[in-house]
Design an enzyme around this catalytic site. Structure first.
Site, PDB file in Angstrom:
ATOM      1  N   GLY A  12     -35.092 -36.944  -2.080  1.00 41.36           N
ATOM      2  CA  GLY A  12     -34.952 -37.608  -0.472  1.00 41.36           C
ATOM      3  C   GLY A  12     -35.772 -36.413   0.173  1.00 41.36           C
ATOM      4  O   GLY A  12     -35.878 -35.054  -0.226  1.00 41.36           O
ATOM      5  N   ARG A  73     -39.512 -41.898  -6.145  1.00 45.04           N
ATOM      6  CA  ARG A  73     -39.105 -41.083  -7.515  1.00 45.04           C
ATOM      7  C   ARG A  73     -39.520 -41.999  -8.286  1.00 45.04           C
ATOM      8  O   ARG A  73     -40.947 -42.989  -7.865  1.00 45.04           O
ATOM      9  CB  ARG A  73     -37.741 -42.002  -7.147  1.00 45.04           C
ATOM     10  CG  ARG A  73     -37.211 -41.285  -5.886  1.00 45.04           C
ATOM     11  CD  ARG A  73     -35.757 -41.488  -6.095  1.00 45.04           C
ATOM     12  NE  ARG A  73     -35.255 -41.232  -4.672  1.00 45.04           N
ATOM     13  CZ  ARG A  73     -34.041 -40.375  -4.519  1.00 45.04           C
ATOM     14  NH1 ARG A  73     -34.654 -39.517  -4.750  1.00 45.04           N
ATOM     15  NH2 ARG A  73     -34.374 -40.052  -3.242  1.00 45.04           N
ATOM     16  N   ASP A 104     -31.966 -31.866  -7.201  1.00 47.38           N
ATOM     17  CA  ASP A 104     -31.188 -31.870  -8.695  1.00 47.38           C
ATOM     18  C   ASP A 104     -32.774 -32.350  -9.663  1.00 47.38           C
ATOM     19  O   ASP A 104     -33.154 -32.247 -10.690  1.00 47.38           O
ATOM     20  CB  ASP A 104     -29.968 -31.719  -8.179  1.00 47.38           C
ATOM     21  CG  ASP A 104     -29.449 -32.295 -10.371  1.00 47.38           C
ATOM     22  OD1 ASP A 104     -29.188 -31.103 -10.136  1.00 47.38           O
ATOM     23  OD2 ASP A 104     -29.658 -33.138 -10.393  1.00 47.38           O
ATOM     24  N   THR A 126     -32.846 -30.082   0.345  1.00 46.01           N
ATOM     25  CA  THR A 126     -32.721 -31.509   0.162  1.00 46.01           C
ATOM     26  C   THR A 126     -31.012 -31.494   1.467  1.00 46.01           C
ATOM     27  O   THR A 126     -30.588 -30.887   1.224  1.00 46.01           O
ATOM     28  CB  THR A 126     -31.264 -31.912  -1.361  1.00 46.01           C
ATOM     29  OG1 THR A 126     -30.279 -32.598  -1.260  1.00 46.01           O
ATOM     30  CG2 THR A 126     -30.800 -30.507  -1.886  1.00 46.01           C
ATOM     31  N   ASP A 128     -28.267 -32.461   1.391  1.00 46.07           N
ATOM     32  CA  ASP A 128     -26.754 -32.864   0.989  1.00 46.07           C
ATOM     33  C   ASP A 128     -26.459 -31.041   0.427  1.00 46.07           C
ATOM     34  O   ASP A 128     -25.521 -31.167   0.138  1.00 46.07           O
ATOM     35  CB  ASP A 128     -26.754 -33.390  -0.526  1.00 46.07           C
ATOM     36  CG  ASP A 128     -27.096 -35.117  -0.545  1.00 46.07           C
ATOM     37  OD1 ASP A 128     -26.459 -35.121   0.703  1.00 46.07           O
ATOM     38  OD2 ASP A 128     -27.361 -35.817  -1.529  1.00 46.07           O
ATOM     39  N   ASP A 130     -26.592 -29.207  -1.872  1.00 42.98           N
ATOM     40  CA  ASP A 130     -25.490 -29.228  -3.634  1.00 42.98           C
ATOM     41  C   ASP A 130     -26.184 -28.926  -4.772  1.00 42.98           C
ATOM     42  O   ASP A 130     -25.859 -29.247  -5.771  1.00 42.98           O
ATOM     43  CB  ASP A 130     -25.707 -30.829  -3.700  1.00 42.98           C
ATOM     44  CG  ASP A 130     -26.437 -31.569  -3.838  1.00 42.98           C
ATOM     45  OD1 ASP A 130     -27.385 -31.528  -3.926  1.00 42.98           O
ATOM     46  OD2 ASP A 130     -26.288 -32.801  -4.601  1.00 42.98           O
ATOM     47  N   ARG A 172     -22.654 -39.054  -1.092  1.00 42.70           N
ATOM     48  CA  ARG A 172     -22.514 -40.204  -2.344  1.00 42.70           C
ATOM     49  C   ARG A 172     -21.550 -39.190  -3.555  1.00 42.70           C
ATOM     50  O   ARG A 172     -20.222 -39.186  -3.068  1.00 42.70           O
ATOM     51  CB  ARG A 172     -23.978 -40.624  -2.775  1.00 42.70           C
ATOM     52  CG  ARG A 172     -24.398 -42.127  -2.308  1.00 42.70           C
ATOM     53  CD  ARG A 172     -24.884 -42.327  -3.127  1.00 42.70           C
ATOM     54  NE  ARG A 172     -25.695 -42.405  -2.146  1.00 42.70           N
ATOM     55  CZ  ARG A 172     -27.434 -42.705  -2.709  1.00 42.70           C
ATOM     56  NH1 ARG A 172     -27.070 -42.537  -4.489  1.00 42.70           N
ATOM     57  NH2 ARG A 172     -28.874 -42.855  -2.051  1.00 42.70           N
ATOM     58  N   GLU A 223     -20.409 -40.398   2.779  1.00 42.45           N
ATOM     59  CA  GLU A 223     -20.430 -41.692   2.573  1.00 42.45           C
ATOM     60  C   GLU A 223     -19.663 -42.474   0.749  1.00 42.45           C
ATOM     61  O   GLU A 223     -19.614 -43.452   0.237  1.00 42.45           O
ATOM     62  CB  GLU A 223     -21.734 -42.675   2.600  1.00 42.45           C
ATOM     63  CG  GLU A 223     -22.561 -41.503   1.302  1.00 42.45           C
ATOM     64  CD  GLU A 223     -23.971 -41.470   1.526  1.00 42.45           C
ATOM     65  OE1 GLU A 223     -24.306 -43.473   1.747  1.00 42.45           O
ATOM     66  OE2 GLU A 223     -25.406 -41.059   1.139  1.00 42.45           O
TER      67      GLU A 223
END
Length: 320
Positions: A12, A73, A104, A126, A128, A130, A172, A223
């Site tokens: 992403g 991707r 990741d 990213t 996120d 994470d 997510r 989400e």
């Protein structure tokens, strides 16, 4: 000897990726290296979508969102055959190292290439946030600020109409955006995948606010918790409130990167080149305690990053 390196963005997109590309290209050229930009991530690597990068190739991109190298991707790269094809393209192009900018999944691919003997360095990008072994990832700060801006605007109309507004943000499997945006935006409730929630308590908090004259409530939902629309219906059913839902979606990935994301991208992108020059491979550049650090990719992939529960509890205390 490192003479020629490649750089790609994968997974992403995130605001600040262009700033990272710029840092890699210009740091490498400063040290006399040739730089090859690989378009469309690992898919482009397999297809040989290479182009030589110069100082001017990255002019006026530090402020732009997205990625000039494009991203995609690749299911084929997940196979042994696909990775062998990528290795062949790397060898044919004469690349002595590779910088992978992504999250990741991108780092799993980078670790595979490192095992195949390709000197590879990962730069975490990213929204996120994470990725373990780094306090922040490129794009996270911008995404949070985008969400906070939406919360600020939503509060104005929520107050005018005495409504409950539920703002769904990305995440997510991680609640970093929701937690930080909710705390900074003064949300009454924050729902994230990592921590169980009780919708009855959410409704009770709304009712307490109404009794003391509060005209609105903002609920931030990651989400991964579930559909904000379904949650809004449950809140209406349980409390009889009028609700509205705002789903920010991919708008969080776009836009001009913040100053922090540009600086983070510059620091980590430049350090990635230094690691290749030092003969390192299979490493990820991170940012901890205001210092640029690096960790083995294998270690990063084995660890899990968790949200700050103290921050979550603080958000609850401040929203009483």
């Amino acid at each position: 000897m490192v003479r020629r390196i490649g750089v790609l963005t994968s997974g992403g997109d995130a605001p600040g990726m262009n700033a990272a590309i710029r840092a890699v290209v210009r740091k490498a050229i400063y040290h006399g290296l040739e730089v090859i930009g690989i378009r469309r991530g690992y898919a482009g690597l397999i297809q040989g979508e290479f182009r030589e990068m110069h100082v001017g190739s990255v002019a006026d991109i530090i402020h732009r969102g997205g990625t000039i190298l494009l991203t995609a991707r690749s299911e084929r790269f997940k196979t042994e055959e696909g990775r062998k094809e990528a290795l062949q393209k790397i060898q044919e192009a004469g690349l002595d190292g590779l910088v992978v900018i992504g999250g990741d999944g991108s780092f799993r691919g980078a670790a595979h290439l490192a095992r195949l003997g390709v000197p590879t360095i990962g730069v975490p990008a990213t929204i996120d946030n994470d990725i373990p072994c780094t306090d922040y990832t490129i794009g996270f700060d911008t995404a949070v600020n985008t969400a906070v801006d939406a919360i600020n605007k939503a509060r104005d109309t929520a107050t005018s109409h005495e409504r409950i507004i539920i703002v769904e943000v990305m995440g997510r499997q991680s609640g970093f955006i929701a937690l930080n945006a909710g705390l900074a935006g003064g949300a009454e409730s924050i729902l994230i995948p990592e921590i169980d929630y009780d919708l009855d308590m959410v409704v009770e908090k709304i009712e307490r606010g109404r009794k003391r004259g509060k005209l609105h409530s903002i609920i931030v939902v990651a989400e991964g918790v579930g559909s904000a629309i379904d949650i809004s219906k449950e809140i209406e059913k349980k409390g009889g409130f009028e609700t509205r839902v705002i789903i920010l979606g991919h708008i969080q990935r776009g836009g001009t990167p913040t100053a922090f994301d540009r600086m983070l991208a510059s620091y980590t992108g430049a350090r990635a080149v230094e690691l290749l020059l030092e003969g390192k491979s299979g490493q990820m550049v991170g940012f901890e305690n205001n210092r640029v650090v690096n960790y083995p990719l294998e270690e990063v992939l084995q660890r899990t990053k968790t949200v700050d529960r103290e921050a979550y509890e603080l958000a609850g205390v401040l929203s009483i």
